[in-house]
Design a protein around this motif. Structure first.
Motif, PDB file in Angstrom:
ATOM      1  N   THR A   4       0.836  -1.191   0.000  1.00  0.00           N
ATOM      2  CA  THR A   4       0.000   0.000   0.000  1.00  0.00           C
ATOM      3  C   THR A   4       0.873   1.244   0.000  1.00  0.00           C
ATOM      4  O   THR A   4       2.061   1.206   0.340  1.00  0.00           O
ATOM      5  CB  THR A   4      -0.922   0.019   1.238  1.00  0.00           C
ATOM      6  OG1 THR A   4      -0.099   0.078   2.409  1.00  0.00           O
ATOM      7  CG2 THR A   4      -1.763  -1.249   1.298  1.00  0.00           C
ATOM      8  N   PHE A   5       0.251   2.349  -0.388  1.00  0.00           N
ATOM      9  CA  PHE A   5       0.972   3.623  -0.418  1.00  0.00           C
ATOM     10  C   PHE A   5       1.440   4.000   0.987  1.00  0.00           C
ATOM     11  O   PHE A   5       2.565   4.459   1.180  1.00  0.00           O
ATOM     12  CB  PHE A   5       0.048   4.703  -1.000  1.00  0.00           C
ATOM     13  CG  PHE A   5       0.664   6.066  -1.041  1.00  0.00           C
ATOM     14  CD1 PHE A   5       1.658   6.366  -1.965  1.00  0.00           C
ATOM     15  CD2 PHE A   5       0.265   7.056  -0.157  1.00  0.00           C
ATOM     16  CE1 PHE A   5       2.236   7.617  -2.009  1.00  0.00           C
ATOM     17  CE2 PHE A   5       0.844   8.309  -0.187  1.00  0.00           C
ATOM     18  CZ  PHE A   5       1.827   8.598  -1.124  1.00  0.00           C
ATOM     19  N   LYS A   6       0.567   3.788   1.986  1.00  0.00           N
ATOM     20  CA  LYS A   6       0.889   4.119   3.374  1.00  0.00           C
ATOM     21  C   LYS A   6       2.086   3.307   3.853  1.00  0.00           C
ATOM     22  O   LYS A   6       3.026   3.844   4.457  1.00  0.00           O
ATOM     23  CB  LYS A   6      -0.336   3.843   4.253  1.00  0.00           C
ATOM     24  CG  LYS A   6      -0.129   4.165   5.722  1.00  0.00           C
ATOM     25  CD  LYS A   6      -1.454   4.123   6.475  1.00  0.00           C
ATOM     26  CE  LYS A   6      -2.034   2.716   6.436  1.00  0.00           C
ATOM     27  NZ  LYS A   6      -3.291   2.630   7.212  1.00  0.00           N
ATOM     28  N   ASN A   7       2.053   2.012   3.580  1.00  0.00           N
ATOM     29  CA  ASN A   7       3.174   1.155   3.989  1.00  0.00           C
ATOM     30  C   ASN A   7       4.462   1.516   3.256  1.00  0.00           C
ATOM     31  O   ASN A   7       5.559   1.426   3.810  1.00  0.00           O
ATOM     32  CB  ASN A   7       2.829  -0.307   3.745  1.00  0.00           C
ATOM     33  CG  ASN A   7       1.758  -0.803   4.707  1.00  0.00           C
ATOM     34  OD1 ASN A   7       1.595  -0.251   5.796  1.00  0.00           O
ATOM     35  ND2 ASN A   7       1.019  -1.832   4.303  1.00  0.00           N
ATOM     36  N   TYR A   8       4.296   1.913   1.991  1.00  0.00           N
ATOM     37  CA  TYR A   8       5.473   2.279   1.205  1.00  0.00           C
ATOM     38  C   TYR A   8       6.160   3.516   1.795  1.00  0.00           C
ATOM     39  O   TYR A   8       7.384   3.566   1.945  1.00  0.00           O
ATOM     40  CB  TYR A   8       5.080   2.533  -0.247  1.00  0.00           C
ATOM     41  CG  TYR A   8       6.202   3.095  -1.085  1.00  0.00           C
ATOM     42  CD1 TYR A   8       7.238   2.275  -1.523  1.00  0.00           C
ATOM     43  CD2 TYR A   8       6.247   4.457  -1.404  1.00  0.00           C
ATOM     44  CE1 TYR A   8       8.286   2.791  -2.266  1.00  0.00           C
ATOM     45  CE2 TYR A   8       7.286   4.976  -2.135  1.00  0.00           C
ATOM     46  CZ  TYR A   8       8.307   4.133  -2.573  1.00  0.00           C
ATOM     47  OH  TYR A   8       9.332   4.649  -3.305  1.00  0.00           O
ATOM     48  N   ILE A   9       5.358   4.555   2.148  1.00  0.00           N
ATOM     49  CA  ILE A   9       5.916   5.778   2.726  1.00  0.00           C
ATOM     50  C   ILE A   9       6.619   5.470   4.049  1.00  0.00           C
ATOM     51  O   ILE A   9       7.744   5.921   4.308  1.00  0.00           O
ATOM     52  CB  ILE A   9       4.816   6.831   2.937  1.00  0.00           C
ATOM     53  CG1 ILE A   9       4.257   7.282   1.590  1.00  0.00           C
ATOM     54  CG2 ILE A   9       5.346   8.025   3.723  1.00  0.00           C
ATOM     55  CD1 ILE A   9       5.234   8.039   0.732  1.00  0.00           C
ATOM     56  N   SER A 194       5.563   9.791   8.164  1.00  0.00           N
ATOM     57  CA  SER A 194       5.003   8.992   7.068  1.00  0.00           C
ATOM     58  C   SER A 194       3.487   8.902   7.160  1.00  0.00           C
ATOM     59  O   SER A 194       2.780   8.960   6.147  1.00  0.00           O
ATOM     60  CB  SER A 194       5.622   7.590   7.082  1.00  0.00           C
ATOM     61  OG  SER A 194       5.251   6.894   8.257  1.00  0.00           O
ATOM     62  N   ARG A 195       2.969   8.764   8.376  1.00  0.00           N
ATOM     63  CA  ARG A 195       1.523   8.662   8.536  1.00  0.00           C
ATOM     64  C   ARG A 195       0.845   9.988   8.174  1.00  0.00           C
ATOM     65  O   ARG A 195      -0.214  10.017   7.548  1.00  0.00           O
ATOM     66  CB  ARG A 195       1.171   8.274   9.981  1.00  0.00           C
ATOM     67  CG  ARG A 195       1.376   6.792  10.271  1.00  0.00           C
ATOM     68  CD  ARG A 195       0.404   5.960   9.404  1.00  0.00           C
ATOM     69  NE  ARG A 195       0.551   4.536   9.667  1.00  0.00           N
ATOM     70  CZ  ARG A 195       1.296   3.716   8.963  1.00  0.00           C
ATOM     71  NH1 ARG A 195       2.009   4.209   7.945  1.00  0.00           N
ATOM     72  NH2 ARG A 195       1.369   2.441   9.238  1.00  0.00           N
ATOM     73  N   THR A 197       1.995  12.206   6.054  1.00  0.00           N
ATOM     74  CA  THR A 197       2.089  12.383   4.594  1.00  0.00           C
ATOM     75  C   THR A 197       1.089  11.496   3.861  1.00  0.00           C
ATOM     76  O   THR A 197       0.385  11.937   2.950  1.00  0.00           O
ATOM     77  CB  THR A 197       3.517  12.063   4.114  1.00  0.00           C
ATOM     78  OG1 THR A 197       4.434  12.879   4.815  1.00  0.00           O
ATOM     79  CG2 THR A 197       3.649  12.297   2.615  1.00  0.00           C
ATOM     80  N   SER A 198       1.029  10.207   4.233  1.00  0.00           N
ATOM     81  CA  SER A 198       0.180   9.253   3.524  1.00  0.00           C
ATOM     82  C   SER A 198      -1.303   9.475   3.781  1.00  0.00           C
ATOM     83  O   SER A 198      -2.145   9.193   2.922  1.00  0.00           O
ATOM     84  CB  SER A 198       0.557   7.822   3.909  1.00  0.00           C
ATOM     85  OG  SER A 198       0.373   7.618   5.296  1.00  0.00           O
ATOM     86  N   LYS A 199      -1.639  10.014   4.963  1.00  0.00           N
ATOM     87  CA  LYS A 199      -3.047  10.211   5.300  1.00  0.00           C
ATOM     88  C   LYS A 199      -3.708  11.190   4.341  1.00  0.00           C
ATOM     89  O   LYS A 199      -4.858  11.016   3.920  1.00  0.00           O
ATOM     90  CB  LYS A 199      -3.174  10.705   6.743  1.00  0.00           C
ATOM     91  CG  LYS A 199      -4.623  10.812   7.215  1.00  0.00           C
ATOM     92  CD  LYS A 199      -4.694  11.235   8.671  1.00  0.00           C
ATOM     93  CE  LYS A 199      -6.147  11.338   9.123  1.00  0.00           C
ATOM     94  NZ  LYS A 199      -6.254  11.770  10.536  1.00  0.00           N
ATOM     95  N   THR A 202      -4.112   8.997   1.012  1.00  0.00           N
ATOM     96  CA  THR A 202      -4.966   7.807   1.064  1.00  0.00           C
ATOM     97  C   THR A 202      -6.435   8.153   1.260  1.00  0.00           C
ATOM     98  O   THR A 202      -7.324   7.464   0.737  1.00  0.00           O
ATOM     99  CB  THR A 202      -4.511   6.864   2.184  1.00  0.00           C
ATOM    100  OG1 THR A 202      -4.419   7.594   3.423  1.00  0.00           O
ATOM    101  CG2 THR A 202      -3.165   6.254   1.869  1.00  0.00           C
TER     102      THR A 202
END
Length: 853
Positions: A4-9, A194-195, A197-199, A202
């Motif tokens: 996932t994008f979140k996991n990737y970041i 990261s959270r 940024t991804s939030k 997503t």
């Protein structure tokens, strides 16, 4: 874990932090170690100098042995609890004056130094230990006591060592503790970053996903909009923008699922089967009913031209129409015909109205409610073409999506009906050309043989005589080569035209093959046959054709005649006699007619009988001998292959008979296949006996094509003699392939499937040009020797060969030139990059395999 994008970041942040910490740890550890080493060496040098200074001050006052021991003990005591180890050594010159004292073990460096040798390395770091060696050199005032020394002589050495292992281990441990304490803090910061940024991304992606999942129909799709989706980053927003642009384009071409399913279901029906060809009108009626399940369609129309003056018009109605509707639709059909140049000048045709459902009435149809669409299809070969049309409710015709479907239906229907018409036309043509030669429109060889057999039986039953003429065009190959195949075709057509005009009405003319024609003259005597032959000869002799270059070309023929029953009662013998007479005319100067005499017949039949007996005897006594002619690679081709061609000879009382003398009779007697197998088996046996490892070319008679188990027999011989299939190349002469094209194609494919290779012999000699090189999987192309033998004298032959070689190179086919009879020809072929040569200049056929240079 899902990608996932979140996991990737998050993963990328963790990896980045880890890498940074690892780099910092390695660098700081290295820096600390390097500085410690540098300071340790410097400090060791300082301590060594201090000890020497102390020693020197004591020695200046003069010291006793007791003073030396006190000094040494004080040094040991001072450095007892430190990481330093200090040793003082005497040189050999001191030992000579003052004797030995107890010293630590010395290595080679100390031994060399104390012995007065030059030692370069006195300060260094090794295995976490600093070592410093300070040489004690004599000064002028030292010579008072050290009477055997000179200034700068080494009188001793101070060795200082410091072990830093503990210091390094301790510092490394503290570094690790420090980083273990600080790393979790940075990991936590990376996680939060990261959270965050991804939030932002997503949450918008979930919104986009929900919008896409809500699309279940064309209506939903057309309502789709991604303008309110902001993915925070410019690049991601660009992707969404492009998707929105693509969706806008797709909205213009989107088709309802129901309509698509209908089109697929309908197009599945457009498969041409024998039933469709037979009952195509019923098929169109069913098609009309099928279309009405999706859109109201009243009629389908087909207008097709199926010949120069054949014209068919069919109108298919869903139900029974009113007369006014028929008239209205016929007016539309007439307008379509008048607007097409393909139907120009045709006014006489019949319109057929066909009703799909006779229980339905099409009443109250209004002209303004009907929209017409049509599609044209015209072919040059065969000459077929027409228009298909459809009449349906205007609301469906104006819908752009349904219009596309309608256009697809009309296109496919035009192809379907056109294909059916073409199949019918081709069927008629096949039935016609199964008996006719396409070029001249005369009967072909197969029909000639059938008619000849019938005429023999009829003449025997009714007791009358008939004649057979064999006609060959003089110098045709020269004309064909000089002016091209198109002019050659015109030449043959002109000969055929004259033969038809000058023969008697009841006579039967056929094209036997190539430039050979035959005429069967029923109820005709010798005198009658001579009269007809001379009339034909005279007419052709007076004809001229204008060549493409503008020159006049004269036509002449050679004619041989045989008569039943005066000459023979056998169909084969009649043909042999007439053919022999025709060749005698050619030998005697051409442009003449020759009737067989009793003496001629006796010679021909006796020779045939003699050769037949010879062949049977050769088979019974295995007098068929393999001969091998070498094929040499050219200077431009250095693949190292050794090649021979297998030739057939008959041993008759120690006299060898070449194949050309008996091959035709062997084929007519049906013996050629057995002879082929016999000579092949003997050749295989000789391969084993002589340990020949090269390639063998084997000529096959066209009669082998009709022997169903021929390839199986070859396989048995290959297995019996343990022959490598890849080193066997079968040759088939191009002249023969015209007569057995479909059979040859299957035969060649079977050869290739078995692992053998294939060659076309005498390439360029047939009238099919390069058709076979395109159709068959050819490995080798043997260029007809007629083009090679004069290549050093004839520029046209050279041009022909050049084109053949160029084409072969493009298709990755090896070329072999036949009839290479002198060195001049070989040099020209070298320049043209022909791969292999064969001919008497290269090597004559012999009983054994030859090794060429």
């Amino acid at each position: 874990m899902k990608k996932t994008f979140k996991n990737y970041i998050f993963s990328s942040h963790i990896i980045l932090v880890s890498v940074i910490f690892l780099i910092c740890f390695i660098f700081s550890t290295y820096l600390h170690t390097a500085l410690t080493k540098k300071e340790a060496i410097k400090h060791a040098d300082t301590i060594s100098n201090q000890i020497f200074s102390s020693m020197y001050q004591i020695m200046r006052k003069g010291w006793s042995k007791n003073d030396v021991e006190v000094f040494m003990n004080s040094i040991k005591e001072n450095f007892k609890s430190s990481s330093y180890t200090i040793h003082i050594y005497r040189s050999n010159k001191v030992k000579e004056l003052f004797g030995e004292v107890k010293e630590s073990t010395k290595d080679n460096i100390l031994l060399d130094l104390l012995d007065g040798k030059d030692v370069p390395q006195l300060k260094y770091f090794e295995n976490d230990v600093v070592r410093n060696i300070l040489p004690l050199k004599a000064k002028a005032e030292c010579l008072t006591c050290h009477t055997n020394a000179k200034v700068n002589d080494v009188l001793g050495a101070i060795e200082l060592k410091q072990d830093l292992e503990y210091i390094f281990a301790e510092s490394k441990y503290k570094f690790i503790i420090f980083f273990l304490i600080i790393i979790p803090i940075f990991y936590l910061v990376a996680f939060i970053s990261s959270r965050y940024t991804s939030k932002k991304v997503t949450s918008k992606l979930v919104l986009f996903k929900n919008k896409v999942e809500s699309i279940n129909s064309i209506k939903d799709f057309k309502a789709f909009n991604s303008k309110d989706i902001d993915l925070y980053f410019y690049e991601l927003n660009q992707v969404v923008t492009q998707i929105d642009t693509m969706a806008s384009k797709l909205k213009k071409v989107a088709v309802d699922k129901e309509l698509l399913e209908f089109e697929v279901r309908l197009l599945d029906k457009f498969i041409i089967t024998s039933d469709v060809v037979k009952d195509w009108k019923e098929y169109i009626c069913d098609l009309l009913i099928e279309i009405n399940q999706v859109m109201d369609t009243y009629t389908l129309m087909t207008i097709f031209r199926v010949g120069d003056d054949q014209f068919e018009v069919d109108i298919f109605w869903l139900g029974v129409p009113e007369e006014s509707a028929k008239i209205h639709f016929e007016n539309y059909m007439n307008a379509s015909i008048r607007s097409s140049s393909h139907f120009e000048g045709i006014t006489d045709f019949t319109v057929k109205h066909i009703v799909a459902n006779k229980t339905m009435n099409l009443s109250n149809l209004k002209e303004e409610e009907i929209e017409y669409r049509s599609k044209s299809l015209f072919l040059d070969t065969p000459k077929i073409g027409g228009i298909v049309g459809i009449g349906l409710q205007s609301v469906f015709a104006t819908d752009p999506v349904r219009y596309i479907v309608i256009d697809s239906i009309l296109t496919t229907m035009a192809n379907l009906v056109g294909s059916i018409k073409a199949i019918n036309k081709y069927t008629q043509d096949l039935e016609y050309y199964a008996a006719r030669d396409p070029l001249t429109d005369l009967f072909n060889q197969r029909v000639f043989n059938d008619l000849m057999a019938y005429e023999v039986k009829r003449a025997k039953r009714h007791e009358y005589s008939f004649a057979l003429m064999m006609i060959d065009c003089d110098n045709f190959k020269s004309i064909n080569d000089s002016y091209g195949h198109a002019f050659g075709d015109t030449f043959l057509q002109k000969i055929a035209e004259i033969l038809i005009e000058e023969k008697r009405d009841e006579d039967i003319v056929a094209r036997y093959g190539g430039d050979e024609f035959t005429i069967i003259l029923p109820e005709c005597s010798e005198n009658g046959a001579i009269t007809v032959a001379n009339r034909i000869l005279k007419r052709i002799e007076n004809e001229t054709l204008i060549s493409p270059t503008g020159t006049k070309v004269s036509l002449t023929i050679s004619v041989g005649v045989s008569v039943y029953p005066d000459h023979t009662h056998s169909q084969k013998d009649m043909f042999t006699i007439a053919d022999s007479m025709m060749y005698q005319v050619k030998e005697e100067g051409k442009n003449s007619v020759k009737m067989a005499t009793e003496h001629d017949i006796s010679i021909i039949l006796n020779e045939k009988k003699h050769k037949s007996s010879l062949l049977l005897d050769a088979l019974r006594n295995e007098k068929i001998i393999p001969y091998f002619q070498p094929i040499q690679m050219s200077k431009s081709n250095q693949d190292g292959l050794v090649i021979h061609e297998l030739l057939m000879r008959i041993d008759q009382n120690d006299k060898l008979i070449a194949a050309y003398e008996f091959i035709e009779i062997a084929e007519s007697m049906g013996l050629i296949n057995k002879m082929d197998l016999m000579v092949i088996e003997k050749a295989f046996a000789q391969i084993n006996a002589s340990h020949y490892e090269g390639i063998l070319f084997i000529n096959l008679s066209p009669k082998s094509l009709v022997v169903s188990d021929f390839i199986n027999k070859i396989n048995n011989l290959v297995e019996k003699h343990n022959i490598n299939k890849e080193k066997i190349v079968f040759e088939i002469t191009e002249r023969e392939t015209v007569k057995n094209f479909s059979l040859l194609e299957k035969f060649v494919q079977n050869l290739k499937a078995e692992g053998y290779k294939f060659a076309i012999d005498d390439f360029g000699s047939g009238f099919s040009s390069f058709h076979y090189i395109k159709k068959f999987p050819i490995d080798y192309l043997k260029i007809d020797g007629d083009f090679i033998i004069n290549i050093n004298k004839d520029s046209k032959d050279k041009a022909f060969v050049h084109s053949m070689v160029t084409l072969a190179k493009e298709l990755n086919i090896q070329t072999i030139a036949e009839f290479v009879e002198n060195e001049d020809i070989e040099k020209i072929l070298d320049e043209m990059h022909v791969d292999y040569y064969q001919g008497y200049h290269i090597g004559r056929p012999s009983e054994n395999f030859k090794q060429l240079k």
